[in-house]
Enzyme design. Structure first.
Site, PDB file in Angstrom:
ATOM      1  N   CYS A 105      35.466  -8.060  46.392  1.00 27.87           N
ATOM      2  CA  CYS A 105      34.429  -7.567  45.876  1.00 27.87           C
ATOM      3  C   CYS A 105      33.439  -9.125  45.450  1.00 27.87           C
ATOM      4  O   CYS A 105      33.231  -9.576  46.826  1.00 27.87           O
ATOM      5  CB  CYS A 105      34.036  -7.038  44.447  1.00 27.87           C
TER       6      CYS A 105
ATOM      7  N   HIS B 139      37.920  -2.415  46.321  1.00 26.20           N
ATOM      8  CA  HIS B 139      38.694  -3.089  45.063  1.00 26.20           C
ATOM      9  C   HIS B 139      40.114  -2.380  45.155  1.00 26.20           C
ATOM     10  O   HIS B 139      40.892  -1.673  45.100  1.00 26.20           O
ATOM     11  CB  HIS B 139      37.960  -2.193  43.405  1.00 26.20           C
TER      12      HIS B 139
ATOM     13  N   GLU C 231      42.899  -3.682  43.731  1.00 27.44           N
ATOM     14  CA  GLU C 231      43.735  -3.755  42.901  1.00 27.44           C
ATOM     15  C   GLU C 231      43.418  -2.407  41.476  1.00 27.44           C
ATOM     16  O   GLU C 231      44.519  -1.667  40.652  1.00 27.44           O
ATOM     17  CB  GLU C 231      42.769  -4.147  41.205  1.00 27.44           C
TER      18      GLU C 231
END
Length: 236
Positions: A114, A214, A216
């Site tokens: 990001c 993202h 994660e």
């Protein structure tokens, strides 16, 4: 037994509250180190420091993750701030730019997430779109503060991104800025349906990859596992 590679992850430097405390803190969503750990790496947090310390820090790392966070200062790419731009955090901008430069110089694998992808583009001389809805006409990349939404991305065949993620798939997204003009030496390697650049990479420069989404925030470990593998085995 092969030692696990040490992967540094950049952090916020902001005011936070926990328990009885309300203090300035270096913090990071736990999903970042958790994903590095699940992918086989050792995670270490890298709070902002003086840029001159970056070389010494990177010399001890096997891989680098530039994490998400605040908007970059638009002065870094020659623009005045948009009305919707967030307040700049110059200490983080300087630190992450220095870390990235040191990692590129040493050939340390880099994954930008990001904001981290935007740092990569600006460090290479590129620019950002400061408010994506102005460009695409909708707020689908960031519909509600503090939540992730999902949309499809299409990897570009023949790129590292296309090799690691060969088919269109859904990603977790939360951003209101994006890549505009690509920086020198970078190529776009995935797009959203509306044309937003969703990944970029540096061909011929080892593992240097940025994604606007993202990873994660979801269970897909392919990118982080690739970073950890590059940290152990060398360039793809």
């Amino acid at each position: 037994m092969t030692a696990k590679p040490l992967i540094g992850i950049t952090t916020y430097l902001t005011r936070a509250r926990w328990g009885a405390w309300d203090l300035k803190a270096a913090l990071l969503p736990a999903s970042y180190p958790a994903q590095v750990q699940r992918a086989g790496g050792l995670a270490v947090m890298l709070p902002p420091d003086e840029p001159g310390a970056a070389e010494a820090v990177v010399s001890r790392l096997d891989g680098l993750v530039l994490g998400g966070g605040e908007d970059l200062d638009p002065a870094l790419y020659g623009q005045a701030p948009h009305a919707r731009a967030g307040a700049p955090v110059p200490e983080r901008d300087r630190w992450e730019t220095a870390l990235l430069s040191a990692a590129l110089e040493r050939g340390v694998p880099v994954l930008g997430i990001c904001r981290g992808m935007q740092v990569m583009n600006v460090q290479a001389g590129g620019t950002l779109c400061q408010h994506v809805p102005d460009l695409v006409g909708h707020d689908g990349h960031n519909p509600a503060p503090g939540t992730f939404t999902d949309h499809a991305v299409e990897p570009v065949p023949g790129t590292l991104t296309g090799k690691l993620l060969p088919d269109a798939f859904g990603v977790a997204t939360h951003h209101h800025q994006s890549v505009d003009r690509l920086g020198e030496g970078l190529v776009a390697s995935a797009y959203a349906e509306d044309g937003t650049v969703e990944a970029l990479e540096r061909p011929g420069g080892g593992f240097v990859l940025g994604v606007q989404w993202h990873p994660e925030a979801r269970e897909d470990l392919r990118l982080t596992e690739a970073l950890v593998r590059a940290a152990v085995e060398g360039p793809f």
